[in-house]
Each structure stands twice: as structure tokens, then as C-alpha cells.
Scaffold this active site. Structure first.
Site, PDB file in Angstrom:
ATOM      1  N   HIS A   1     -26.202   3.973  -7.921  1.00 35.79           N
ATOM      2  CA  HIS A   1     -27.634   4.219  -7.799  1.00 35.79           C
ATOM      3  C   HIS A   1     -28.113   3.713  -6.444  1.00 35.79           C
ATOM      4  O   HIS A   1     -27.762   2.597  -6.030  1.00 35.79           O
ATOM      5  CB  HIS A   1     -28.385   3.511  -8.933  1.00 35.79           C
ATOM      6  CG  HIS A   1     -29.864   3.595  -8.773  1.00 35.79           C
ATOM      7  ND1 HIS A   1     -30.500   4.787  -8.562  1.00 35.79           N
ATOM      8  CD2 HIS A   1     -30.833   2.636  -8.743  1.00 35.79           C
ATOM      9  CE1 HIS A   1     -31.793   4.566  -8.435  1.00 35.79           C
ATOM     10  NE2 HIS A   1     -32.017   3.275  -8.532  1.00 35.79           N
TER      11      HIS A   1
ATOM     12  N   CYS B   1     -33.835   4.599 -13.880  1.00 40.68           N
ATOM     13  CA  CYS B   1     -32.821   4.865 -12.840  1.00 40.68           C
ATOM     14  C   CYS B   1     -31.414   5.026 -13.418  1.00 40.68           C
ATOM     15  O   CYS B   1     -30.524   5.535 -12.743  1.00 40.68           O
ATOM     16  CB  CYS B   1     -32.838   3.766 -11.797  1.00 40.68           C
ATOM     17  SG  CYS B   1     -34.445   3.541 -11.036  1.00 40.68           S
TER      18      CYS B   1
ATOM     19  N   ASN C   1     -35.107   5.743  -2.874  1.00 33.06           N
ATOM     20  CA  ASN C   1     -34.675   5.581  -4.265  1.00 33.06           C
ATOM     21  C   ASN C   1     -35.282   6.701  -5.112  1.00 33.06           C
ATOM     22  O   ASN C   1     -36.499   6.754  -5.295  1.00 33.06           O
ATOM     23  CB  ASN C   1     -35.147   4.201  -4.754  1.00 33.06           C
ATOM     24  CG  ASN C   1     -34.816   3.938  -6.211  1.00 33.06           C
ATOM     25  OD1 ASN C   1     -34.406   4.829  -6.953  1.00 33.06           O
ATOM     26  ND2 ASN C   1     -35.009   2.706  -6.646  1.00 33.06           N
TER      27      ASN C   1
HETATM   28  N1  ACO Z   1     -43.699  -4.110   4.686  1.00 33.36           N
HETATM   29  C1  ACO Z   1     -43.961  -5.323   5.214  1.00 33.36           C
HETATM   30  N2  ACO Z   1     -44.031  -6.423   4.477  1.00 33.36           N
HETATM   31  C2  ACO Z   1     -43.843  -6.298   3.151  1.00 33.36           C
HETATM   32  C3  ACO Z   1     -43.582  -5.076   2.536  1.00 33.36           C
HETATM   33  C4  ACO Z   1     -43.527  -3.938   3.363  1.00 33.36           C
HETATM   34  N3  ACO Z   1     -43.267  -2.703   2.891  1.00 33.36           N
HETATM   35  N4  ACO Z   1     -43.421  -5.253   1.206  1.00 33.36           N
HETATM   36  C5  ACO Z   1     -43.580  -6.580   0.994  1.00 33.36           C
HETATM   37  N5  ACO Z   1     -43.848  -7.204   2.159  1.00 33.36           N
HETATM   38  C6  ACO Z   1     -44.098  -8.616   2.388  1.00 33.36           C
HETATM   39  C7  ACO Z   1     -44.629  -9.318   1.158  1.00 33.36           C
HETATM   40  O1  ACO Z   1     -46.018  -9.141   1.021  1.00 33.36           O
HETATM   41  C8  ACO Z   1     -44.248 -10.743   1.454  1.00 33.36           C
HETATM   42  O2  ACO Z   1     -45.199 -11.271   2.356  1.00 33.36           O
HETATM   43  P1  ACO Z   1     -45.677 -12.807   2.221  1.00 33.36           P
HETATM   44  O3  ACO Z   1     -44.433 -13.621   2.439  1.00 33.36           O
HETATM   45  O4  ACO Z   1     -46.692 -12.927   3.283  1.00 33.36           O
HETATM   46  O5  ACO Z   1     -46.204 -12.936   0.828  1.00 33.36           O
HETATM   47  C9  ACO Z   1     -42.934 -10.620   2.217  1.00 33.36           C
HETATM   48  O6  ACO Z   1     -42.872  -9.267   2.693  1.00 33.36           O
HETATM   49  C10 ACO Z   1     -41.734 -10.875   1.328  1.00 33.36           C
HETATM   50  O7  ACO Z   1     -41.905 -10.127   0.125  1.00 33.36           O
HETATM   51  P2  ACO Z   1     -40.791 -10.069  -0.974  1.00 33.36           P
HETATM   52  O8  ACO Z   1     -41.234  -9.167  -2.059  1.00 33.36           O
HETATM   53  O9  ACO Z   1     -40.397 -11.456  -1.327  1.00 33.36           O
HETATM   54  O10 ACO Z   1     -39.631  -9.375  -0.118  1.00 33.36           O
HETATM   55  P3  ACO Z   1     -38.124  -9.214  -0.477  1.00 33.36           P
HETATM   56  O11 ACO Z   1     -37.283  -9.760   0.582  1.00 33.36           O
HETATM   57  O12 ACO Z   1     -37.830  -9.632  -1.901  1.00 33.36           O
HETATM   58  O13 ACO Z   1     -37.969  -7.642  -0.395  1.00 33.36           O
HETATM   59  C11 ACO Z   1     -37.817  -5.743  -1.844  1.00 33.36           C
HETATM   60  C12 ACO Z   1     -38.705  -6.811  -1.254  1.00 33.36           C
HETATM   61  C13 ACO Z   1     -37.302  -4.860  -0.713  1.00 33.36           C
HETATM   62  C14 ACO Z   1     -38.606  -4.883  -2.812  1.00 33.36           C
HETATM   63  C15 ACO Z   1     -36.629  -6.436  -2.547  1.00 33.36           C
HETATM   64  O14 ACO Z   1     -37.107  -7.421  -3.437  1.00 33.36           O
HETATM   65  C16 ACO Z   1     -35.806  -5.477  -3.282  1.00 33.36           C
HETATM   66  O15 ACO Z   1     -35.167  -4.627  -2.709  1.00 33.36           O
HETATM   67  N6  ACO Z   1     -35.728  -5.603  -4.610  1.00 33.36           N
HETATM   68  C17 ACO Z   1     -34.981  -4.684  -5.400  1.00 33.36           C
HETATM   69  C18 ACO Z   1     -35.923  -3.831  -6.040  1.00 33.36           C
HETATM   70  C19 ACO Z   1     -35.590  -2.385  -5.945  1.00 33.36           C
HETATM   71  O16 ACO Z   1     -34.761  -1.921  -5.219  1.00 33.36           O
HETATM   72  N7  ACO Z   1     -36.333  -1.667  -6.722  1.00 33.36           N
HETATM   73  C20 ACO Z   1     -36.228  -0.288  -6.747  1.00 33.36           C
HETATM   74  C21 ACO Z   1     -36.537   0.152  -8.115  1.00 33.36           C
HETATM   75  S1  ACO Z   1     -35.508  -0.528  -9.243  1.00 33.36           S
HETATM   76  C22 ACO Z   1     -34.233   0.396  -9.363  1.00 33.36           C
HETATM   77  O17 ACO Z   1     -34.177   1.452  -8.843  1.00 33.36           O
HETATM   78  C23 ACO Z   1     -33.198  -0.184 -10.084  1.00 33.36           C
END
Ligand code: ACO
Length: 321
Positions: A248, A111, A278
Site C-alpha cells: 500500500h 486502504c 495515497n
Molecule cells: N506542510 C507543512 N507542515 C505540516 C504539514 C504540511 N502539509 N502537515 C503538518 N505539518 C506540521 C504540523 O502542523 C506540525 O507543526 P507544529 O510542530 O508547529 O505543530 C509539524 O508539521 C509536525 O506535524 P506531525 O503531524 O507531527 O508530522 P509528522 O512528521 O508526523 O508527519 C505525516 C505527518 C506525514 C502525516 C506522518 O505522520 C505520516 O506519514 N503518518 C502516516 C499516516 C499516513 O500515511 N496516512 C495515510 C492514510 S493511512 C493509510 O493509508 C494507511
């Protein structure tokens, strides 16, 4: 003498996929995805490639700059999803554009790829090796997404953006900072082609994106503001001097966290991730092109571009538009 962005362009696949569409594939909802990420829809390839998207974006950047492909001296494509291992995407783009005199090669810093490519091109021009460079960030991430994994398939989109950079007498790029931390490589990864030969019975790699979302989130909110501050200090500016932060587009909550840490109001952080998701290395140049075409970039404005991603890699660039 400075080095200036003199044209921008972008291209997105035709097909748009909403969160509701994804809820037909995996257990998710529009509400969950919007709330956690800010993403509402994204464009997904049904045939467009890293090369075809980059060619379209480059053509528009050249047109915007009033230049022709035959004038381009250097052509860089930042991508982590090329169709081919060899030849590189940039050589294919060069051929289709007709940029016969350009030296062409790819750069992969995930990214942060576009930003690292911009820095590379800037260094070549600063060193007096080339007069100009066409730089594209192009991704078809939908090829490396596990479409059964709701934790990642809702985040990404496909697309390409490009800029033309040229030696100029006008103020342009002011300064750069880049960092890499390979020790954190496991938090966001995707294996390459499967190891498959007559001496192996089971494939031993997983060619789809795997991510520890919380780790990536924490890294971005901590390191990006620090990196932006480092860049601004280097060029003797403060966050208050900046007109727009073109970051980004990974997650709205990450951008809000960065704005808070820099004590800069969210109005200075334009976003398009609600419509495109993204797009990795394409995110910054696509957003820049949208701002340019909407007339939101006025000559003399101070911008900060900042990218961050797998590697881990991150960087920032301060420039005068
Ligand atoms: N829909 C519904 N529920 C979901 C989804 C979804 N799409 N994805 C995950 N869940 C659930 C999980 O299974 C989990 O359920 P559980 O509690 O029963 O186990 C619950 O939601 C919480 O999951 P987490 O992964 O802890 O959710 P979080 O609040 O951390 O959000 C996310 C996840 C959105 C990916 C967040 O961590 C994030 O934005 N991280 C940054 C990563 C990013 O942006 N990456 C992009 C690539 S990297 C880059 O470009 C730099």
C-alpha cells in the site's frame, strides 16, 4: 488447482495536482511533503467518479486478460468513497461494463480493501462457487478530504485499479493473512452522511478524514512486517525468497521502515506514490498494473502484496505471478 491474477488495469483522473499547487491552498511546501511522505503530485477528480474510474480500470484488466465482460462471474469493488449508499458501486460498474452474469457487491476495508476483496474472491473460487472474479479498488478520496487541513490534504489522490482472477492449473495465489483491530478505529476516521432530520438542530458528525498521523505511522511500521512474515511462514517462504513487495502506497518512510524491519533492500519495494499519492484501496492494483505494463512482472516471480489502513485493517498475500 490454484487461483491466478490473469489481467490488470488502472485509471487515473486527468487532473494532476503538484505539491506547489497545494501550497496555494494551505501553508505547506514541496520540500515538506516530499521529505515527510515521498509524494510529489497526485491525480484529483474534476468529474471522474468511483464508478467511472472502476469501469475504465476493469475494461483494461479484461482486455489485458483477453476476456470479455460477459464472461465475468463475480465483480467486487473495494471502496470507502462510493458516490451512492445504494445501489453499490459494483452494481453500477456491472451495468456499465455489461457484465450481466456477474454477482456484484462492494467491500469496504479502507486502504486494505483491495486485499480483503482479493481474499474474498479467492475464497469463492477456491470453494468452487465461481470460476473467475473481477476485483477493482476505486477511490475518489478528494470528496472526503478537508481541503483546509494541511495534515491530510497533501496525502491523498484519486484513482482505480483492477485485476481479473481466475481458477488456473498454473501456480498463483499461495496464501493470505488478514487482521482487523477495531479498538484503534479512532486514529483514522471519516463520518458518513450528516445526521440531519427535523429533530436535530446541529449536525453531530464530521464527514471528512481525521487522522492521528503518528499513530498510523507507528501501526504500519510495526504490524505490516509482522503480517508479511506471518504470511510467508504460512507458505514456507522467507523474505529473501520474494522478488517484489507491492505494498500500500501511503508514505515512503513507512515503506522504508518496513524494508528495514524485514531486512530486505528497498529495490524490492516498487513505489509510485511520488506521482499518485495515497489512493487507499486503489493503491495496490494501480501499482501492480504499472509494473505489469512496464514488463517488470515475469512469470514465476514471487510477489507479496500488503495493505493496511483505517479500521484498523491489514493483511498480506503471497503469490506466484
Ligand atoms: N506542510 C507543512 N507542515 C505540516 C504539514 C504540511 N502539509 N502537515 C503538518 N505539518 C506540521 C504540523 O502542523 C506540525 O507543526 P507544529 O510542530 O508547529 O505543530 C509539524 O508539521 C509536525 O506535524 P506531525 O503531524 O507531527 O508530522 P509528522 O512528521 O508526523 O508527519 C505525516 C505527518 C506525514 C502525516 C506522518 O505522520 C505520516 O506519514 N503518518 C502516516 C499516516 C499516513 O500515511 N496516512 C495515510 C492514510 S493511512 C493509510 O493509508 C494507511
Amino acid at each position: 488447482m490454484s487461483v491466478k491474477i490473469i489481467g490488470t488495469g488502472s485509471a487515473l483522473p486527468q487532473k494532476e495536482i503538484t505539491n506547489e499547487d497545494l501550497a496555494q491552498l494551505v501553508e505547506t511546501s514541496d520540500e515538506w511533503v516530499r521529505e515527510r511522505t515521498g509524494i510529489g503530485s497526485r491525480h484529483i477528480s474534476t468529474g471522474e467518479t468511483v464508478v467511472s474510474l472502476a469501469v475504465r480500470a476493469c475494461e483494461k484488466a479484461l482486455e489485458n486478460a483477453g476476456k470479455t465482460a460477459s464472461e465475468v462471474e463475480m465483480l467486487l469493488v473495494a471502496t470507502c468513497t462510493p458516490e451512492r449508499g445504494i445501489p453499490c458501486a459494483a452494481c453500477q460498474v456491472q451495468s456499465q461494463l455489461g457484465a450481466a452474469d456477474a454477482v456484484a457487491f462492494d467491500l469496504n476495508a479502507a486502504c486494505a480493501g483491495f486485499l480483503f476483496a482479493l481474499h474474498t474472491a479467492w475464497a469463492y473460487i477456491e470453494a468452487g462457487i465461481y470460476e473467475n472474479a473481477l476485483i477493482a479498488g476505486s477511490e475518489v478520496l478528494s470528496k472526503i478530504i478537508d481541503w483546509t487541513d494541511r495534515g491530510t490534504c497533501v496525502l491523498f489522490g484519486d484513482g482505480a485499479g483492477a485485476v481479473l482472477l481466475e481458477r488456473s492449473n498454473m501456480p498463483g495465489i499461495l496464501g493470505f493473512v488478514q487482521h482487523s483491530d477495531g479498538t484503534k478505529g479512532e486514529v483514522l476516521k471519516c463520518d458518513s452522511r450528516q445526521l440531519k432530520n427535523p429533530y436535530i438542530s446541529e449536525p453531530i458528525n464530521f464527514p471528512y478524514v481525521q487522522m492521528d498521523g503518528r499513530e498510523v505511522f507507528a501501526f504500519a511500521v510495526r504490524q505490516v512486517p509482522a503480517c508479511i512474515t506471518e504470511t510467508l511462514q504460512k507458505v514456507q517462504l522467507t523474505p529473501g525468497d520474494v522478488d517484489l513487495f507491492v505494498l500500500h502506497q501511503a508514505n515512503k518512510r513507512i515503506i522504508e521502515g518496513i524494508s528495514k524491519r524485514l531486512s530486505v533492500e528497498m529495490e524490492k519495494f516498487p513505489m509510485n506514490l511520488d506521482r499518485v499519492g495515497n489512493m487507499s484501496s486503489a493503491a495496490i492494483p494501480v501499482l501492480l498494473d504499472e509494473l505489469n505494463r512496464e514488463g517488470r512482472l515475469r512469470e514465476g516471480m514471487t510477489l507479496v502484496l500488503s495493505g493496511f489502513g483505517a479500521g484498523l485493517t491489514y493483511g498480506a498475500c503471497a503469490l506466484r505471478w
